[in-house]
Motif scaffolding. Structure first.
Motif, PDB file in Angstrom:
ATOM      1  N   VAL A 174       4.204   6.645  -1.330  1.00 47.62           N
ATOM      2  CA  VAL A 174       4.945   7.057  -0.141  1.00 47.62           C
ATOM      3  C   VAL A 174       6.377   6.563  -0.208  1.00 47.62           C
ATOM      4  CG1 VAL A 174       5.062   6.893   2.378  1.00 47.62           C
ATOM      5  CG2 VAL A 174       2.831   7.032   1.239  1.00 47.62           C
ATOM      6  N   ASP A 210       2.074   1.644  -3.511  1.00 49.65           N
ATOM      7  CA  ASP A 210       0.984   2.031  -4.406  1.00 49.65           C
ATOM      8  C   ASP A 210       0.577   3.485  -4.199  1.00 49.65           C
ATOM      9  OD1 ASP A 210       0.926  -0.501  -5.477  1.00 49.65           O
ATOM     10  OD2 ASP A 210      -0.706  -1.204  -4.203  1.00 49.65           O
ATOM     11  N   ASP A 211       0.663   3.961  -2.961  1.00 49.36           N
ATOM     12  CA  ASP A 211       0.276   5.336  -2.649  1.00 49.36           C
ATOM     13  C   ASP A 211       1.391   6.337  -2.922  1.00 49.36           C
ATOM     14  OD1 ASP A 211      -2.139   4.342  -1.821  1.00 49.36           O
ATOM     15  OD2 ASP A 211      -1.647   4.379   0.320  1.00 49.36           O
ATOM     16  N   SER A 230       0.820  -1.210   0.000  1.00 51.53           N
ATOM     17  CA  SER A 230       0.000   0.000   0.000  1.00 51.53           C
ATOM     18  C   SER A 230       0.860   1.268   0.000  1.00 51.53           C
ATOM     19  CB  SER A 230      -0.927   0.008   1.219  1.00 51.53           C
ATOM     20  OG  SER A 230      -1.859  -1.060   1.158  1.00 51.53           O
ATOM     21  N   LEU A 231       1.941   1.259   0.781  1.00 51.37           N
ATOM     22  CA  LEU A 231       2.832   2.416   0.815  1.00 51.37           C
ATOM     23  C   LEU A 231       3.424   2.689  -0.566  1.00 51.37           C
ATOM     24  CD1 LEU A 231       4.812   1.870   4.158  1.00 51.37           C
ATOM     25  CD2 LEU A 231       3.076   3.615   3.695  1.00 51.37           C
TER      26      LEU A 231
END
Length: 258
Positions: free
Chosen positions: A29, A26-27, A23-24
């Motif tokens: 970050v 994909d976002d 998720s990090l």
């Protein structure tokens, strides 16, 4: 000049879960190919038969590859897992990644920097003895250099990870006429504190704080400011350095900066 560092701590929802890392990435970050080190806690017993660390290691490396990081590069990323989440501890991972230069806001203030290095190969007979201390100390020095740290006073933290002696490595040592510290795998652990005295040097910290009583020293010394018998790795962060080892390696060290 060392790259700026982004640090994120994420929960691990199951033994083979690395979804929060995904998720990090994909976002936006973190960048998969800029992850330089990971340290975390898994559900397990921390013993020789604790396979949760192997499963977690594979899960996180697979995500990095899936998200675009070169497989060869991912194999070299130091990832240190400590098994066992008794009491109030929950499974989690702390991820360190460099930041692209174009995204960094210039500053004159000291910042986190991370460096890592692999130690010289550690034989089973080295574990718990002076040769291990010397090899790990050398790895710390290499990590400091990679992190751009020249003054030990700028080192904030050193993280180490040693291997457990196994029946096979004990037999290997004995077959070569060598002895090992622990007479058996359960007694081959270290009793090391989380961090060594702030005023101690990396070598002195390792020697005085990791006394050979039983073979896994998960954390070694820190200075004033702030990885089976294979090799150990180390990394450093702002200015800091950290070193972690692969399964079967001896120790990992890390240091941080002001």
């Amino acid at each position: 000049m060392p790259d700026a560092i982004e640090v994120r701590k994420v929960p691990i929802h199951s033994v083979a879960d690395a979804s929060e890392l995904a998720s990090l990435i994909d976002d936006g970050v973190l960048h998969a190919d800029r992850v330089v080190a990971i340290i975390g806690k898994t559900e397990g017993n921390g013993g020789v038969n604790d396979y949760t660390r192997i499963i977690a290691d594979r899960a996180f490396r697979e995500v990095l590859v899936e998200k675009g990081a070169p497989a060869e590069q991912v194999r070299e990323v130091p990832i240190v897992w400590s098994g066992g989440t008794d009491g109030v501890i929950s499974p989690h991972a702390t991820i360190f990644a460099t930041v692209p230069p174009e995204d960094v806001v210039p500053s004159d203030e000291p910042r986190l920097t991370v460096g890592f290095a692999m130690s010289e190969q550690l034989a089973p007979e080295d574990i718990g003895r002076t040769p291990m201390i010397t090899k790990v100390a050398d790895a710390v020095q290499a990590a400091m250099k990679k992190a751009g740290i020249t003054d030990p006073a700028d080192v904030h933290y050193v993280q180490t990870k040693t291997p457990l002696l196994t029946i096979h490595t004990i037999r290997d040592a004995k077959s070569r006429g060598k002895t090992v510290w622990g007479p058996s795998t359960p007694t081959s652990r270290w009793t090391c504190p989380t961090a060594a005295p702030r005023s101690a040097s990396p070598w002195r910290s390792a020697r005085s704080r990791c006394r050979p009583t039983p073979t896994s020293c998960t954390t070694a010394g820190s200075t004033r400011r702030w990885r089976p018998a294979r090799r150990a790795s180390s990394w450093t962060g702002p200015r800091s350095s950290w070193s972690g080892t692969r399964p079967g390696s001896a120790a990992a060290t890390g240091s941080g900066t002001r």
